[in-house]
Scaffold this motif. Structure first.
Motif, PDB file in Angstrom:
ATOM      1  N   VAL A   1       0.818  -1.213   0.000  1.00 37.14           N
ATOM      2  CA  VAL A   1       0.000   0.000   0.000  1.00 37.14           C
ATOM      3  C   VAL A   1       0.853   1.264   0.000  1.00 37.14           C
ATOM      4  CG1 VAL A   1      -1.718   1.318   1.309  1.00 37.14           C
ATOM      5  CG2 VAL A   1      -1.920  -1.177   1.120  1.00 37.14           C
ATOM      6  N   ASP A   2       1.845   1.317   0.889  1.00 39.29           N
ATOM      7  CA  ASP A   2       2.635   2.538   1.018  1.00 39.29           C
ATOM      8  C   ASP A   2       3.818   2.585   0.059  1.00 39.29           C
ATOM      9  OD1 ASP A   2       1.030   3.609   3.014  1.00 39.29           O
ATOM     10  OD2 ASP A   2       2.127   2.582   4.607  1.00 39.29           O
ATOM     11  N   GLU A   3       4.421   1.412  -0.191  1.00 39.66           N
ATOM     12  CA  GLU A   3       5.629   1.406  -1.015  1.00 39.66           C
ATOM     13  C   GLU A   3       5.384   0.902  -2.427  1.00 39.66           C
ATOM     14  OE1 GLU A   3       8.904  -0.485   1.105  1.00 39.66           O
ATOM     15  OE2 GLU A   3       7.813  -0.208   2.979  1.00 39.66           O
ATOM     16  N   ARG A   4       4.199   0.356  -2.674  1.00 42.70           N
ATOM     17  CA  ARG A   4       3.832  -0.179  -4.004  1.00 42.70           C
ATOM     18  C   ARG A   4       4.897  -1.160  -4.512  1.00 42.70           C
ATOM     19  NH1 ARG A   4      -0.620   2.942  -5.848  1.00 42.70           N
ATOM     20  NH2 ARG A   4      -1.420   3.911  -3.944  1.00 42.70           N
ATOM     21  N   ARG A   5       5.303  -2.077  -3.632  1.00 45.19           N
ATOM     22  CA  ARG A   5       6.363  -3.019  -3.953  1.00 45.19           C
ATOM     23  C   ARG A   5       5.794  -4.334  -4.464  1.00 45.19           C
ATOM     24  NH1 ARG A   5      10.956  -3.624   0.513  1.00 45.19           N
ATOM     25  NH2 ARG A   5      11.833  -4.837  -1.215  1.00 45.19           N
TER      26      ARG A   5
END
Length: 697
Positions: free
Chosen positions: A35-39
């Motif tokens: 969600v935050d890092e789109r990894r």
């Protein structure tokens, strides 16, 4: 991060329906990475850890931030049904596109256009459906907010359940827009599979894959192995002890016929059991899954069709009648049990026939250079259906479909609306790769045999097979704490099982249609077989895969077995089949097939029938032109071509206008007896009643 955690925790609690729910180790780390890092993340955690919570929570958080719907690639309809139900509990609007709901595709597509869908579940096979691939998938990829690949070990050649369609996911991952996170999950993967999947996830511009791996052992499982002398003893043990196993569970069998026979036998003994296989109707599968979840049955007797992702947290036991071919595959299935209970019993009852079954499935799943070359030679730029290809390449439909998928993934062929075409791309048979895979499969089989006989902790053994670090003795399995299961059977159970297994007689259904494409192979027939040439329904003593007479027949009819007269006990069983046969008119004579491998066996069986029924034995039909060409297997068109005009009546003095009993050793494709019976009908027999000692399956 704190805001994300608060949102994620609230969504998790809605998903599980508990206000005190907390994240397991690694769950939030995976969610935050997506969600935050789109990894891109690979999560390897045991069944029941909460992998679905990761992707459904991530889906809701991404949607709240304006992302498009999640694409969830899932391998089984049963798994999809559980995932959709779990999504609904969390307020995730999930839909599926699959072969069973084709009538809903337009409605689903409209909902996607209206942005009222949070997650779309599709099978890997659906991704290469021409209509879906060309009309639906591009827009979905462009709008997607997250790609999830469930049961990701299927991507890998080294995974225990490798599927060709999963291999094309590498290209799908590489084609995802920048900034779209990708999650892959599995519960059963060793280091080799983890590395392979991570490498494929790193396709394209992304090569930084976060791998989150936890301990795979489950403390609730009590493992054991009980070696019994034969199928009868294993079934007698189940009849005696199934009721004492905790709750409801799954009994795994290696073949469809074994699952069906076992379920019927246990049900006759008073246990509420039903078969669940790849041949079970879809609606019936759903009903059986629901009954098991509601504890309305003691057990489902299942093949691997009931496996990945089936969600019943309180499953009390898993029993295997015969071993899977690797410890990893075994642990994947036993991992269904004990997810939300303190105790669950897991017992393996290995069989002498296991190795032969492993070898068969390993052989049919591997492409060969000659077969691939034949398919590529037959294909051009004009589409050809699978059925049309069957008349040009001597492969069974299932083998042909698998090979086409492999060639498609390799870029040599392409599936189009009207069939398959060649891409014109050069294709090289990767002999070294397939040799490595075959060697790995053999090593897995040896490891499974070692599991059966080891004297160390069984959970430690399985953890080591999964490269699970920090394995400690479980203190619960039969090697750690002594046998927890009884070895004896109830009085009368062995006798009742022996009686059930001694049942004789399976129908040989007559061929009613000539195979499509036979005329292209020089066989001038098509459409329905005329009533004047049609065989009557026949009989066989048993299938080679049957639990009762299947074992003795496999030994007698093995390719390396010496040809000899039929043993008296087998002949007596065959005569019992005749006694139970409700034919319209009693046969007036006995004729045998001209056998290349077992002439003594076939002749002795035919003479035995003649003596028992006081019928004339007319002799064997003639082999014409050297007899049939080719061997067993292949598709119907080629099998028919190999036996066409290869049988003759010769000097047999048939009773004109009366039925004839036609005797053979083994029936596989049914084309030999069909063609031979046609000749007998044309020579004056009013009916031909085929009998074989065995049906192949």
């Amino acid at each position: 991060m704190s805001t994300t955690r608060e949102q994620a925790l609230a969504t998790l609690r809605a998903l599980v329906g508990r206000d005190d729910a907390e994240f397991h180790d690694g769950q939030f780390e995976a969610i935050a990475a997506l969600v935050d890092e789109r990894r891109r993340a690979l999560v390897v955690q045991r069944t029941g850890w909460g992998k679905s919570a990761v992707y459904f929570v991530a889906t809701m958080l991404l949607r709240a931030r304006g992302a498009g719907p999640t694409i969830l690639v899932s391998p089984l309809l049963a798994l999809m049904r559980d995932q959709v139900a779990a999504a609904e509990r969390a307020g995730v609007r999930a839909v599926t596109l699959n072969s069973a709901n084709r009538h809903e595709w337009e409605d689903v597509t409209q909902a996607l256009r209206d942005d009222t869908v949070d997650a779309l579940l599709v099978s890997p096979e659906r991704l290469n459906n021409p209509e879906f691939r060309d009309q639906y998938l591009p827009a979905l990829i462009a709008r997607s907010g997250l790609l999830v690949i469930d049961e990701a070990h299927c991507i890998s050649d080294w995974g225990h359940d490798f599927r060709p369609d999963y291999r094309r996911l590498r290209d799908l991952i590489a084609g995802m827009p920048d900034g779209v996170p990708v999650l892959a999950t599995t519960a059963t993967a060793n280091e080799r599979v983890v590395a392979d999947v991570a490498e494929q996830m790193g396709a394209g511009a992304h090569n930084d894959v976060l791998t989150l791996r936890g301990p795979l052992a489950r403390k609730s499982l009590r493992l054991g192995v009980l070696t019994l002398p034969d199928a009868g003893a294993r079934l007698a043990w189940l009849v005696s002890n199934l009721g004492a196993l905790p709750g409801s569970g799954i009994i795994y069998a290696l073949t469809v016929s074994a699952a069906e026979d076992t379920a019927r036998l246990l049900r006759d003994a008073g246990h509420e059991t039903f078969a669940y296989t790849g041949q079970t109707d879809t609606a019936e599968r759903e009903e059986l899954e629901s009954k098991l979840k509601r504890n309305e049955v003691k057990a489902l007797v299942a093949t691997s069709a009931l496996g990945m992702g089936f969600d019943k947290p309180d499953l009390g036991f898993v029993v295997h009648l015969g071993a899977p071919s690797s410890p990893v595959a075994y642990y994947q299935q036993v991992g269904r049990a004990g997810r939300a209970t303190d105790n669950a019993d897991v017992l393996l009852l290995p069989g002498q026939e296991d190795q032969a079954i492993w070898d068969y499935f390993a052989t049919v799943s591997m492409p060969s250079k000659p077969k691939a070359g034949a398919v590529l030679s037959a294909l051009g730029t004009e589409p050809q259906s699978t059925r049309a290809l069957e008349s040009q390449v001597d492969l069974k439909p299932s083998t042909l479909e698998l090979l086409l998928k492999v060639l498609d993934v390799d870029g040599a062929v392409r599936r189009v609306p009207k069939g398959w075409v060649s891409t014109g791309e050069e294709w090289r048979y990767d002999e070294e790769r397939y040799a490595r895979i075959a060697a790995a499969r053999l090593a897995e089989q040896r490891s499974m045999l070692a599991y059966e006989t080891t004297d160390e902790c069984r959970m430690t053994f399985l953890q080591r097979a999964l490269d699970d670090a920090g394995a400690q003795p479980c203190g619960r399995c039969d090697n750690c704490a002594g046998a927890w299961y009884p070895s004896e059977v109830a009085s009368g159970a062995a006798a009742s099982v022996a009686t059930a297994l001694d049942r004789v007689g399976v129908e040989i259904e007559p061929r009613k249609l000539w195979p499509t494409g036979a005329d292209r192979l020089g066989v001038p027939v098509r459409g329905k077989i005329t009533p004047e040439e049609l065989l009557a329904p026949g009989r066989a003593l048993a299938r080679l895969t049957d639990l009762g007479w299947g074992g003795p027949l496999r030994e007698l009819l093995d390719a390396d077995a010496e040809d000899r007269a039929i043993p008296p006990q087998v002949l007596a069983a065959c005569i019992r089949v005749l006694a139970d046969w409700k034919w319209d008119e009693r046969p007036a004579a006995v004729v045998s097939m001209p056998s290349r491998r077992r002439p003594e066996f076939v002749t002795s069986l035919a003479r035995g029938f003649a003596d028992a029924g006081r019928l004339p034995y007319l002799g064997s039909m003639e082999s014409v032109g050297g007899g049939p060409t080719g061997g067993p297997g292949g598709n119907s068109a080629f099998r028919l071509s190999s036996v066409w005009e290869r049988f003759g009546v010769g000097s047999l003095e048939l009773p004109v206008g009366q039925p004839v009993l036609l005797v053979d050793d083994l029936v596989d494709s049914r084309w030999s007896v069909t063609v031979a019976g046609r000749e007998l009908r044309r020579a004056g027999a009013s009916a031909v009643l085929p009998f074989a000692a065995a049906l192949r399956s």
